[in-house]
Design an enzyme around this catalytic site. Structure first.
Site, PDB file in Angstrom:
ATOM      1  N   ILE A 161      -0.663  -5.786   5.221  1.00 19.61           N
ATOM      2  CA  ILE A 161      -0.377  -5.144   3.931  1.00 19.61           C
ATOM      3  C   ILE A 161       0.959  -5.613   3.385  1.00 19.61           C
ATOM      4  O   ILE A 161       1.543  -4.974   2.521  1.00 19.61           O
ATOM      5  CB  ILE A 161      -0.459  -3.598   4.016  1.00 19.61           C
ATOM      6  CG1 ILE A 161       0.576  -3.024   4.977  1.00 19.61           C
ATOM      7  CG2 ILE A 161      -1.849  -3.162   4.417  1.00 19.61           C
ATOM      8  CD1 ILE A 161       0.662  -1.485   4.925  1.00 19.61           C
ATOM      9  N   GLY A 162       1.430  -6.728   3.921  1.00 22.79           N
ATOM     10  CA  GLY A 162       2.698  -7.287   3.474  1.00 22.79           C
ATOM     11  C   GLY A 162       3.776  -7.185   4.532  1.00 22.79           C
ATOM     12  O   GLY A 162       4.835  -7.786   4.407  1.00 22.79           O
ATOM     13  N   GLY A 198       0.822  -1.202   0.000  1.00 19.54           N
ATOM     14  CA  GLY A 198       0.000   0.000   0.000  1.00 19.54           C
ATOM     15  C   GLY A 198       0.855   1.251   0.000  1.00 19.54           C
ATOM     16  O   GLY A 198       0.699   2.118  -0.842  1.00 19.54           O
ATOM     17  N   PHE A 199       1.760   1.341   0.966  1.00 17.73           N
ATOM     18  CA  PHE A 199       2.690   2.480   1.087  1.00 17.73           C
ATOM     19  C   PHE A 199       1.948   3.787   1.307  1.00 17.73           C
ATOM     20  O   PHE A 199       2.521   4.859   1.127  1.00 17.73           O
ATOM     21  CB  PHE A 199       3.609   2.561  -0.143  1.00 17.73           C
ATOM     22  CG  PHE A 199       4.200   1.231  -0.534  1.00 17.73           C
ATOM     23  CD1 PHE A 199       5.085   0.597   0.325  1.00 17.73           C
ATOM     24  CD2 PHE A 199       3.843   0.599  -1.699  1.00 17.73           C
ATOM     25  CE1 PHE A 199       5.598  -0.651   0.010  1.00 17.73           C
ATOM     26  CE2 PHE A 199       4.349  -0.655  -2.027  1.00 17.73           C
ATOM     27  CZ  PHE A 199       5.234  -1.277  -1.172  1.00 17.73           C
ATOM     28  N   ASN A 258      10.124  -9.399  15.465  1.00 18.07           N
ATOM     29  CA  ASN A 258      10.566 -10.443  14.526  1.00 18.07           C
ATOM     30  C   ASN A 258      11.686  -9.863  13.665  1.00 18.07           C
ATOM     31  O   ASN A 258      11.461  -9.005  12.816  1.00 18.07           O
ATOM     32  CB  ASN A 258       9.386 -10.897  13.659  1.00 18.07           C
ATOM     33  CG  ASN A 258       9.770 -12.016  12.701  1.00 18.07           C
ATOM     34  OD1 ASN A 258      10.787 -11.955  12.012  1.00 18.07           O
ATOM     35  ND2 ASN A 258       8.954 -13.052  12.654  1.00 18.07           N
ATOM     36  N   GLU A 263       8.401   2.673   8.336  1.00 17.07           N
ATOM     37  CA  GLU A 263       8.756   3.841   7.545  1.00 17.07           C
ATOM     38  C   GLU A 263      10.142   4.415   7.832  1.00 17.07           C
ATOM     39  O   GLU A 263      10.662   5.202   7.049  1.00 17.07           O
ATOM     40  CB  GLU A 263       7.672   4.920   7.736  1.00 17.07           C
ATOM     41  CG  GLU A 263       6.425   4.532   6.976  1.00 17.07           C
ATOM     42  CD  GLU A 263       5.156   5.196   7.475  1.00 17.07           C
ATOM     43  OE1 GLU A 263       4.730   6.168   6.851  1.00 17.07           O
ATOM     44  OE2 GLU A 263       4.592   4.736   8.476  1.00 17.07           O
ATOM     45  N   LYS A 305       8.994   0.478  18.768  1.00 14.77           N
ATOM     46  CA  LYS A 305       8.911   1.779  18.097  1.00 14.77           C
ATOM     47  C   LYS A 305       8.736   1.510  16.593  1.00 14.77           C
ATOM     48  O   LYS A 305       8.869   0.372  16.141  1.00 14.77           O
ATOM     49  CB  LYS A 305      10.170   2.616  18.378  1.00 14.77           C
ATOM     50  CG  LYS A 305      10.362   2.918  19.875  1.00 14.77           C
ATOM     51  CD  LYS A 305      11.268   4.143  20.147  1.00 14.77           C
ATOM     52  CE  LYS A 305      12.730   3.881  19.859  1.00 14.77           C
ATOM     53  NZ  LYS A 305      13.583   5.064  20.220  1.00 14.77           N
TER      54      LYS A 305
HETATM   55 MO1  MOS Z   1       1.840   4.866   5.457  1.00 17.86          MO
HETATM   56  S1  MOS Z   1       2.401   6.426   4.205  1.00 17.86           S
HETATM   57  O1  MOS Z   1       1.736   5.728   6.881  1.00 17.86           O
HETATM   58  O2  MOS Z   1       0.338   4.324   4.972  1.00 17.86           O
END
Ligand code: MOS
Length: 695
Positions: A463-464, A236-237, A588, A662, A658
Site C-alpha cells: 500500500i506504499g 490507504g491509511f 529497512n 502507525e 515491532k
Molecule cells: Mo490502518 S488505520 O490500521 O489500515
C-alpha cells in the site's frame, strides 16, 4: 548471518512507479470495459419519493441504470470481523441515512456517457432534518458491545473516583477531535469481471483476502469463486481496509450487464462512502500527588457513528496502558448521526487518544511546575498496567532521553511566551505515544530455482509502505543471498493467504511467515545431495506465537516539536519535529524513516489543518475535495526527522520487529499542541488549532 537487514535499500518498485508502469487497480487493461458511476444522494436524511431514470437511459452510450426499484437484492449485512466488516447500503431501500449515499448505479460505454447519464437522473426526496453532530439532543449516547479492536468498551482497574477524591491535585478537561478523512492519492477503484460464475476483482484494497471474503458473502458464492488482484495500492491509511459499497456495486454492474466494469470513486464520494475518523469528545480527569505521581485516571470518550452501523474509535486503549496509574476507568460510547460509517484511520484510537492524554499531562505539568518529561518519568509504566503483563521490550525512557538530546530540549525555557524569534512566538513541546503490536495469521511460499533465484509469494499488500522491498530483504537475509536475487509477489488471492495490511502488521506477520518458509527451504537445501534438480518450494503458516502470550508487545514514541506562532494572525508553523521510536529491529531504515516522517506529517495535519465540515443544517460534507480539505503540504512542514532505536524484540515475532506504520502519528499532534501552548500561553483543546482559535 545478517546481510541486508537494516540497510536502507531503495524500494524495488521505485522505478516502476516513477515510470508509470506499476499497475494500479483502475489501470488494468481489460477488453470490452464498461464504466460505472455511483449516483450519490444529495440529502443526508429522508426518503427517495421518486427517481426518474428515463432521460438517463436515453443518453447515448448508457447501458444500464439501477436504482432501489430495480437492483437485485444483495446481502449488505455480512458481519464477522469486528470493526472491519461494514454494513453496506446496496440500493436495497428508499431510505437515505447519510450524504452521498448511493441512490443509483449507472453503467455506460464511456466514463463521459456515465457522467452525462448520472446528471440526467432526477431524484425527488422527502427531506427530514438530519443529525449533523453528536451534540444534537436527538443523538443519544450508547455503550457499544465492543470497540473497533474487539475490546471491552469499558475498562476499569481499582477505584478511580475514590482515588481522585483523595488526591492532592485534580486536573480535568474536555478535548475534541474533528472528523477527518483519509485522502490517499489513488482513489478507491475497482474493475469487476464475471466468467462462468467466477468473479475477478482488480481492486485498490488493503486486503485481497478480506475483499474476497466479503464479496463472496455479498453475492452468496463460495470464496474460491472470487479472485482478487491488487499488485499496487496508492495509499490507504485504513479506508481501503474494509469493503464498501463501490466494490459490490461494480461487481453487480458487471453481472447485470455481462460486461467487465470499471468503477472509480470520485474524490467527493471518498468523504462519505469509505469511512472517516470519527469526531470525538473526550473528557479526561487525573488525580495526582503533589510530586506528580498519578493516582487516578478517568477517560470518557464519545464518538460518532452512522445510523445503521457501529464503529468506535478506541481512543482509550492507549490511555489504559500508557502510565503506571493504579486506578483507572476508561469508557467508550458512541452517538448516531447522519454520516457514513466511520472506520480505522492511521493509529485509530491511539492518534486521538494520545492527543488527549498527552495534552492533559502537559497541562498537569504546568500546574505542578514540573518538566513534562520528568512528569512522564515519574509515572513510567515498567509493566503494562492494563493487561497486567510485562512488556516484551520497552525502551521509551531511552526515546525520551535521545529525543531530548537531539532536539535540544534543554534550550527550552519552561515559561509560556518566553521564547521569541523577532516578533514570532516560539514554543517547544513533547509527547509520548505507543502502538500495539498485533499478529495476523499469514502464509507464504518461497521457491528457489536451480540457478538460485527466489520467488516469494504471499497474498499481502503493497500500500506504499514497501512490502515488495522489505519482505524480499527478509528472505534474502534468511537465505544468505543478495536481495536482487529475490522477487516478491503479492496482492493476489491465488497466493498463500494473508490478512489486511492494516494495524501495522504486515512485516511482523508476513515477514515472519517468509522467514519460516526460508528456514524450511534451507533445511531442504541442506538435506539435498547432488546437483540441483529443479525448483525447491517451501510453505509456511505463521500465527501468533505462544511465547508472546504472556507479554504486552508495543512500539513506543517520544515526539518533539518546535512551532513558531504569529501573534497577530495566529498562524502556526511547525519549524521542527524530532521523533525517536522504539520499533524493534528495523528491516529497512530508509522505508522505516519514510513511514515515520509520513505519519508525523499526518500529525501536523491532525494538529493544525485537517477537518471535514458537515453543514449543520443538512449534514452534507462541505469540503469534499482536496482544495477545501486541508492537508499538510511542503510549505506546512519544516525540518522533520525521525530515528529508530533498533533493539530487536525477540518475543514479538520471528524477526524481532515491532509496528512502524502507525507509531509516527502517535503523540505527534499532542507534541505540536503542547508547543503551541508553550509559545502562546493559550491551550486549545479542540483540534485542529486554526488561527481563529489563537487570536
Ligand atoms: Mo490502518 S488505520 O490500521 O489500515
Amino acid at each position: 548471518m545478517t546481510v541486508v537487514i537494516g540497510e536502507g535499500l531503495t524500494r524495488v518498485d521505485a522505478e516502476a512507479k516513477v515510470r508509470g508502469t506499476a499497475t494500479y487497480a483502475a489501470e488494468h487493461r481489460i477488453d470490452g470495459l464498461a464504466h460505472a458511476l455511483i449516483v450519490p444522494s444529495r440529502i443526508a436524511r429522508g426518503r427517495i419519493e421518486q427517481i426518474d431514470i428515463a432521460a438517463a437511459q436515453r443518453v447515448p452510450g448508457v447501458i444500464a441504470v439501477l436504482t432501489h426499484e430495480s437492483a437485485p437484492h444483495l446481502n449488505g449485512e455480512i458481519t464477522g470481523r469486528p470493526g472491519l466488516d461494514k454494513k453496506l447500503l446496496l440500493l436495497n431501500s428508499a431510505e437515505i441515512v447519510h450524504d452521498r449515499q448511493p441512490v443509483a448505479l449507472i453503467v455506460a460505454e464511456t466514463l463521459a456517457a456515465a457522467h452525462e447519464g448520472a446528471a440526467a437522473i432526477d431524484v425527488r426526496y422527502a427531506i427530514e432534518s438530519p443529525l449533523a453532530t453528536i451534540d444534537d439532543p436527538r443523538a443519544t449516547e450508547s455503550l457499544p458491545p465492543q470497540t473497533a479492536h474487539g475490546e471491552s468498551p469499558e475498562n476499569v482497574r481499582g477505584d478511580a473516583a475514590a482515588a481522585r477524591d483523595a488526591s492532592d491535585v485534580i486536573f480535568s478537561a474536555t478535548y475534541t477531535t474533528p472528523v477527518e478523512n483519509h485522502n490517499p492519492i489513488e482513489p478507491h477503484a475497482t474493475i469487476a469481471r464475471w466468467d462462468d460464475g467466477t468473479l475477478t476483482i482488480y481492486d485498490a484494497t488493503q486486503g485481497v483476502f478480506e475483499t474476497r471474503r466479503k464479496l463472496a458473502g455479498v453475492f452468496g458464492i463460495p470464496a474460491e469463486q472470487v479472485h482478487v488482484i491488487s499488485p499496487y495500492v496508492g495509499g490507504g491509511f485504513g479506508n481501503k481496509g474494509s469493503v464498501w459499497e463501490h466494490q459490490a456495486l461494480a461487481a453487480l454492474a458487471a453481472r447485470e450487464t455481462g460486461r467487465p466494469v470499471k468503477l472509480v470513486l470520485p474524490r467527493d464520494q471518498m468523504f462519505s462512502n469509505t469511512g472517516h475518523r470519527p469526531y470525538t469528545t473526550q473528557t479526561i480527569t487525573f488525580g495526582a500527588r503533589a510530586d506528580g505521581t498519578l493516582t487516578s485516571l478517568e477517560h470518557d470518550i464519545i464518538g460518532d457513528t452512522s445510523m445503521y452501523d457501529v464503529f468506535i474509535e478506541s481512543s482509550g486503549e492507549y490511555t489504559a496502558m500508557a502510565y503506571a496509574v493504579p486506578n483507572a476507568i476508561v469508557r467508550h460510547r458512541y452517538a448516531r448521526i447522519n454520516v457514513g460509517t466511520p472506520t480505522f484511520m492511521r493509529a485509530p484510537g491511539e492518534a486521538t487518544g494520545s492527543y488527549v492524554i498527552e495534552s492533559a499531562l502537559d497541562e498537569l505539568a504546568v500546574t505542578l511546575d514540573l518538566d513534562p518529561i520528568e512528569l512522564r518519568l515519574r509515572n513510567y509504566a515498567e509493566t503494562d498496567p492494563d493487561k497486567d503483563k510485562p512488556f516484551s521490550t520497552k525502551y521509551l525512557r531511552e526515546c525520551y532521553a535521545r529525543g531530548a538530546e537531539r532536539f535540544g530540549w534543554d534550550r527550552r525555557d519552561p515559561r509560556p511566551r518566553s521564547m521569541r524569534d523577532g516578533r514570532l512566538l516560539i514554543g517547544l513541546g513533547m509527547a509520548g505515544g505507543s502502538y500495539p503490536s498485533q499478529i495476523f495469521n499469514a502464509s507464504a511460499s518461497v521457491t528457489m530455482n536451480a540457478a538460485g533465484d527466489v520467488i516469494v509469494r504471499s497474498g499481502t499488500q503493497e500500500i506504499g509502505q514497501g512490502s515488495y522491498t522489505a519482505i524480499a530483504q527478509i528472505a534474502a537475509d534468511e537465505l544468505g543471498i543478495d536481495p536482487s536475487r529475490v522477487r516478491m509477489e503479492l496482492g493476489d488471492t491465488a497466493f498463500p493467504r494473508a490478512m489486511n495490511s492494516g494495524g501495522s502488521t504486515t512485516i511482523a506477520s508476513v515477514g515472519s511467515a517468509v522467514a519460516l518458509a526460508c528456514r524450511d527451504l534451507k533445511r531442504q537445501l541442506a538435506a539435498r545431495t547432488g546437483a540441483p534438480a529443479g525448483d525447491l518450494t517451501a510453505h509456511a503458516d505463521f500465527e501468533e506465537p505462544d511465547k508472546r502470550k504472556g507479554y504486552s508487545c508495543n512500539s513506543f514514541a517520544a515526539q518533539f516539536a518546535e512551532v513558531a506562532v504569529d501573534p497577530d494572525f495566529g498562524t502556526v508553523r511547525v519549524r521542527r519535529m524530532y521523533g525517536v521510536f522504539d520499533v524493534g529491529r528495523v528491516i529497512n531504515a530508509r522505508l522505516a524513516r519514510s513511514q515515520f516522517i509520513g505519519a508525523m506529517t499526518m500529525g501536523i495535519g491532525m494538529a493544525l489543518l485537517e477537518q471535514t465540515f458537515l453543514d449543520p443544517r443538512t449534514a452534507r460534507v462541505m469540503n469534499a475535495n482536496l482544495a477545501d480539505y486541508k492537508l499538510p503540504v511542503n510549505t506546512d512542514v519544516g525540518e522533520i526527522e525521525a530515528e529508530a532505536l533498533g533493539y530487536p524484540d525477540e518475543i514479538a515475532n520471528e524477526i524481532g520487529t515491532k509496528p512502524i506504520g502507525e507509531i509516527g502519528i502517535c503523540g505527534a499532534a499532542a507534541a505540536i499542541a503542547n508547543a503551541v501552548y508553550h509559545a502562546t500561553g493559550k491551550r486549545v483543546r479542540d483540534l485542529p488549532i486554526t488561527p481563529a482559535k489563537l487570536r
